[in-house]
Structures are given as C-alpha cells and as structure tokens.
Scaffold this motif. Sequence first.
Motif, short mmCIF file in Angstrom:
data_model
loop_
_atom_site.label_atom_id
_atom_site.label_comp_id
_atom_site.label_asym_id
_atom_site.label_seq_id
_atom_site.Cartn_x
_atom_site.Cartn_y
_atom_site.Cartn_z
N TYR A 157 0.85 -1.18 0.00
CA TYR A 157 0.00 0.00 0.00
C TYR A 157 0.89 1.23 0.00
CZ TYR A 157 0.88 0.63 5.02
OH TYR A 157 1.47 0.83 6.24
N VAL A 158 0.31 2.34 -0.37
CA VAL A 158 0.98 3.63 -0.27
C VAL A 158 0.06 4.56 0.51
CG1 VAL A 158 2.34 3.36 -2.38
CG2 VAL A 158 0.08 4.43 -2.51
N LEU A 159 0.64 5.56 1.12
CA LEU A 159 -0.16 6.56 1.81
C LEU A 159 -0.45 7.70 0.85
CD1 LEU A 159 1.49 6.80 5.33
CD2 LEU A 159 -0.74 5.86 4.74
N ARG B 85 -4.73 -0.45 -6.91
CA ARG B 85 -5.57 -1.59 -7.27
C ARG B 85 -6.83 -1.55 -6.42
NH1 ARG B 85 -6.41 -5.50 -3.66
NH2 ARG B 85 -4.90 -5.92 -2.02
N ALA B 86 -7.90 -2.10 -6.95
CA ALA B 86 -9.18 -2.13 -6.24
C ALA B 86 -9.14 -3.18 -5.13
CB ALA B 86 -10.31 -2.45 -7.21
N LEU B 87 -9.89 -2.93 -4.07
CA LEU B 87 -10.07 -3.93 -3.04
C LEU B 87 -10.81 -5.12 -3.65
CD1 LEU B 87 -10.08 -1.11 -1.30
CD2 LEU B 87 -10.98 -2.60 0.47
N THR B 88 -10.44 -6.32 -3.24
CA THR B 88 -11.20 -7.50 -3.66
C THR B 88 -12.52 -7.50 -2.89
OG1 THR B 88 -10.32 -8.95 -1.95
CG2 THR B 88 -9.05 -8.80 -4.03
N GLU B 89 -13.45 -8.32 -3.31
CA GLU B 89 -14.73 -8.41 -2.59
C GLU B 89 -14.52 -8.85 -1.15
OE1 GLU B 89 -17.85 -10.61 -4.57
OE2 GLU B 89 -17.25 -9.81 -6.53
N GLN B 90 -13.61 -9.81 -0.95
CA GLN B 90 -13.34 -10.29 0.41
C GLN B 90 -12.71 -9.21 1.28
OE1 GLN B 90 -12.21 -11.82 -2.41
NE2 GLN B 90 -13.55 -13.61 -2.50
N GLU B 91 -11.75 -8.48 0.72
CA GLU B 91 -11.11 -7.39 1.47
C GLU B 91 -12.14 -6.33 1.83
OE1 GLU B 91 -6.65 -7.62 -0.57
OE2 GLU B 91 -8.18 -6.29 -1.43
N VAL C 5 -14.30 3.75 3.17
CA VAL C 5 -13.75 2.76 2.25
C VAL C 5 -14.07 3.20 0.84
CG1 VAL C 5 -13.73 0.32 1.57
CG2 VAL C 5 -14.15 0.94 3.97
N GLY C 6 -13.04 3.31 0.00
CA GLY C 6 -13.22 3.68 -1.40
C GLY C 6 -13.00 2.48 -2.29
N ASN C 7 -12.85 2.71 -3.58
CA ASN C 7 -12.60 1.63 -4.53
C ASN C 7 -11.24 0.97 -4.27
OD1 ASN C 7 -13.09 0.03 -6.93
ND2 ASN C 7 -11.50 1.28 -7.88
N SER C 8 -10.22 1.81 -4.05
CA SER C 8 -8.88 1.28 -3.80
C SER C 8 -8.27 1.84 -2.51
CB SER C 8 -7.96 1.61 -4.98
OG SER C 8 -7.84 3.01 -5.11
N SER C 9 -9.06 2.52 -1.71
CA SER C 9 -8.52 3.20 -0.54
C SER C 9 -9.31 2.90 0.73
CB SER C 9 -8.49 4.71 -0.77
OG SER C 9 -9.80 5.21 -0.90
N ILE C 10 -8.62 3.11 1.84
CA ILE C 10 -9.21 2.96 3.17
C ILE C 10 -8.77 4.17 3.98
CG2 ILE C 10 -9.38 1.51 5.22
CD1 ILE C 10 -8.18 -0.78 3.43
N VAL D 71 -5.00 7.99 4.68
CA VAL D 71 -5.69 7.36 3.55
C VAL D 71 -4.68 6.40 2.93
CG1 VAL D 71 -6.82 7.65 1.33
CG2 VAL D 71 -7.19 9.34 3.15
N VAL D 72 -5.01 5.12 3.03
CA VAL D 72 -4.18 4.04 2.52
C VAL D 72 -4.73 3.65 1.15
CG1 VAL D 72 -3.55 1.63 2.89
CG2 VAL D 72 -3.71 3.19 4.84
N VAL D 73 -3.85 3.61 0.15
CA VAL D 73 -4.25 3.17 -1.20
C VAL D 73 -3.55 1.85 -1.48
CG1 VAL D 73 -4.19 3.72 -3.67
CG2 VAL D 73 -4.61 5.53 -1.98
#
Length: 139
Positions: free
Chosen positions: A53-55, A118-124, A82-87, A106-108
């Motif tokens: 991840y990157v900040l 990258r997008a979060l998986t459904e499980q993530e 929670v975003g598409n690729s971020s938390i 904000v973690v991407v």
Amino acid sequence: MSNGAEVKEYAVGLRWRDLDNQGHVYHGTFLTLLDEARTAFLADLGFENPSAYVLARLEIDYLRELTIDPPAIAARFIVCAVGNSSIELVEEIASRNEICAKSRSVVVLWDATGRKSRALTEQERARVESLRIENEGRS
C-alpha cells in the motif's frame, strides 16, 4: 476514540535508536510505528500482501511526549471510510493509556507490477466494511 466502532490495537516495541537527544521518541519515528502497526492491521484483515500500500494522505497531531518507558506503544485503528482502492483510518499512538498522537491516513492499495493503485477485492472490502464506523467525525 471508539464512538462504538471496533478498535483494532497493536503493540509495537520501541528501540533506543528511536529516541532523540532529549530522550523523546523522534517525531518521524511515530510514522514508522504507525506504518508497522498498519501493516499488521491489514495482515489481520487477510490482505494477501499487507505491505502493498501507499499513503495518499497522512495528518498527525503530536499531543504529548513519548519515551521508551514503557518499551512499547499501543497503535489503534478505526476504519472510517472505504473507497474503490482506498481505506481511510483514524489512528492513535498511546503509552500508559495516554494518547501521545492522533492521526488520520488514507491508505491506497498498490499493484507493484502495474505500478498503480488496485481495487479492493470483494473479500477485502467485506472485512474492512465490517469494521467501518458510521459518521466518524474528524479527529
């Protein structure tokens, strides 16, 4: 910090090299401590590569001195968006049950091969969403 949310807490050890000339934990070390605990947090959530991840954003307020006594801190995390690729996380560093620093990050998630987010998986997403607090105010 909790406001009814599930708080995840991680102990991180301090090292003598973390101290500045005044015996305080160096301000930049706070970021390293949070990074180490944040990676453990993502690992606990089952992310395949929790260090990938990157900040995108980090803000921190230093509230009180932090010393090496005791030789470990508690890093606490709450998911607030929670975003598409971020938390987005609210974070704290505590010692002796006193908050020494509060931060918001904000973690991407990062695809090292493609050199892009990258997008979060459904499980993530399901795991992270299960921890998210509704209407978390700014820290």
